[in-house]
Structure formats: structure tokens, C-alpha cells
Design a protein around this motif. Structure first.
Motif, short mmCIF file in Angstrom:
data_model
loop_
_atom_site.label_atom_id
_atom_site.label_comp_id
_atom_site.label_asym_id
_atom_site.label_seq_id
_atom_site.Cartn_x
_atom_site.Cartn_y
_atom_site.Cartn_z
N VAL A 7 0.86 -1.18 0.00
CA VAL A 7 0.00 0.00 0.00
C VAL A 7 0.89 1.23 0.00
N LEU A 9 0.82 5.73 -0.21
CA LEU A 9 0.07 6.97 -0.12
C LEU A 9 0.77 8.02 -0.96
N HIS A 12 -1.98 14.55 -2.18
CA HIS A 12 -3.34 14.84 -2.62
C HIS A 12 -3.40 15.85 -3.77
N ASN A 42 -7.37 1.05 -6.40
CA ASN A 42 -7.20 2.47 -6.12
C ASN A 42 -8.27 2.85 -5.10
N TRP A 43 -7.84 3.18 -3.88
CA TRP A 43 -8.78 3.50 -2.82
C TRP A 43 -9.21 4.95 -2.85
N ARG A 46 -8.32 10.01 0.54
CA ARG A 46 -8.83 9.78 1.89
C ARG A 46 -8.11 10.70 2.87
N LEU A 48 -6.11 11.72 6.20
CA LEU A 48 -5.07 11.11 7.01
C LEU A 48 -5.38 11.30 8.49
N TYR A 59 -3.86 10.09 -1.64
CA TYR A 59 -4.41 9.03 -2.48
C TYR A 59 -3.80 7.71 -2.01
N TYR A 60 -4.64 6.70 -1.84
CA TYR A 60 -4.20 5.38 -1.40
C TYR A 60 -4.30 4.40 -2.57
N LEU A 62 -3.44 0.04 -3.46
CA LEU A 62 -3.03 -1.29 -2.99
C LEU A 62 -2.60 -2.12 -4.19
N ARG A 87 4.07 7.83 2.03
CA ARG A 87 4.36 6.65 2.84
C ARG A 87 4.07 5.40 2.00
N PHE A 88 4.68 4.29 2.42
CA PHE A 88 4.37 3.00 1.82
C PHE A 88 4.58 1.92 2.85
#
Length: 136
Positions: A7, A9, A12, A42-43, A46, A48, A59-60, A62, A87-88
Motif C-alpha cells: 500500500v 500513499l 493529494h 485504487n482507494w 482519503r 489522514l 491518495y491510497y 493497494l 508513505r508505503f
């Protein structure tokens, strides 16, 4: 080869098309190093829990990965360099889940029924005080 769930991030303020480009870029890194990428989710954008590099949203995405360790190490190295990736997290798993992730299934449920209070009573999860028994 080992199985991984990855995953990441992304900032934005980049365009949604750039998220797809990032996913393709890292997918190519995995494939060049002898692995393959299965499901990609693609989630979306979102909030934080706390600010990361002055960002309140991200943006998240997976990715289910089947690759040797060196492919994952190279992908993570490139993510550390990229300023768009906040982040990952890569986790080794025994097997990939066939159904959609909990995040996507929750979003689908909310789209169908709206918020929890908008759903019919028989479709809501019971709360402690909704057990039907008197409190006496």
C-alpha cells in the motif's frame, strides 16, 4: 517467489492520472525484476489521521505482488526517492485474498445504503443497547 501486499500513499495535490502513472511505474519495476503484479486497487483520496509533510489527505493504492525480494527492495528504493509518495508499507502474506479489500467493500456498502443511520434497521449492525432485551 513470495507474495506481498503493498500500500502506498501519494500526495493529494497531484492529478488522479498521475496516480495511475505511479502504479504503472512501480508495476514495471516489479515486472522488470522478475515479478508480477496481481490485483491493483485504487482507494482514492482519503483523510489522514495526522499530517504527513503538511498533507491532510492522500491518495491510497493497494497492489498484490508476487515477486522476489530484490524486486520489492528496488520498488521501495524508488518510492523513497519519489517526492509524490508520502508513505508505503509492504507486508509479506501467505496468500492473496480473492475478494475485494475491506476498504473497497466498505465504500461499496456506503454507496448502496448511505450512512449507517440511513440503512433499514434490519441491515444495521446491532449495538449493545439494541439487543432487544430489557435492561432490567
Amino acid at each position: 517467489m513470495a507474495l506481498y501486499e503493498h500500500v502506498f500513499l501519494a500526495r493529494h495535490d497531484i492529478a488522479p492520472q498521475q496516480i495511475d502513472q505511479l502504479v504503472e511505474q512501480y508495476k514495471n519495476v516489479i515486472e522488470i525484476n522478475g515479478g508480477k503484479v496481481g490485483r491493483i486497487e485504487n482507494w482514492g483520496l482519503r483523510s489522514l489521521a495526522y499530517r504527513i509533510r503538511k498533507n491532510r489527505k492522500a491518495y491510497y493504492a493497494l497492489m498484490n505482488i508476487d515477486a522476489p525480494v530484490n524486486a520489492v527492495v528496488e520498488m521501495e528504493r524508488q518510492m523513497r526517492i519519489n517526492e509524490d509518495v508520502l508513505r508505503f508499507l509492504t507486508v509479506r502474506v501467505e496468500s492473496h485474498a480473492e475478494e475485494s479489500s475491506a476498504i473497497l467493500s466498505r465504500r461499496d456498502r456506503e454507496e448502496r445504503f448511505g450512512k449507517d443511520d440511513d440503512r433499514p434497521r434490519h441491515l444495521r449492525r446491532p449495538r449493545d443497547n439494541d439487543s432487544g432485551e430489557g435492561g432490567e
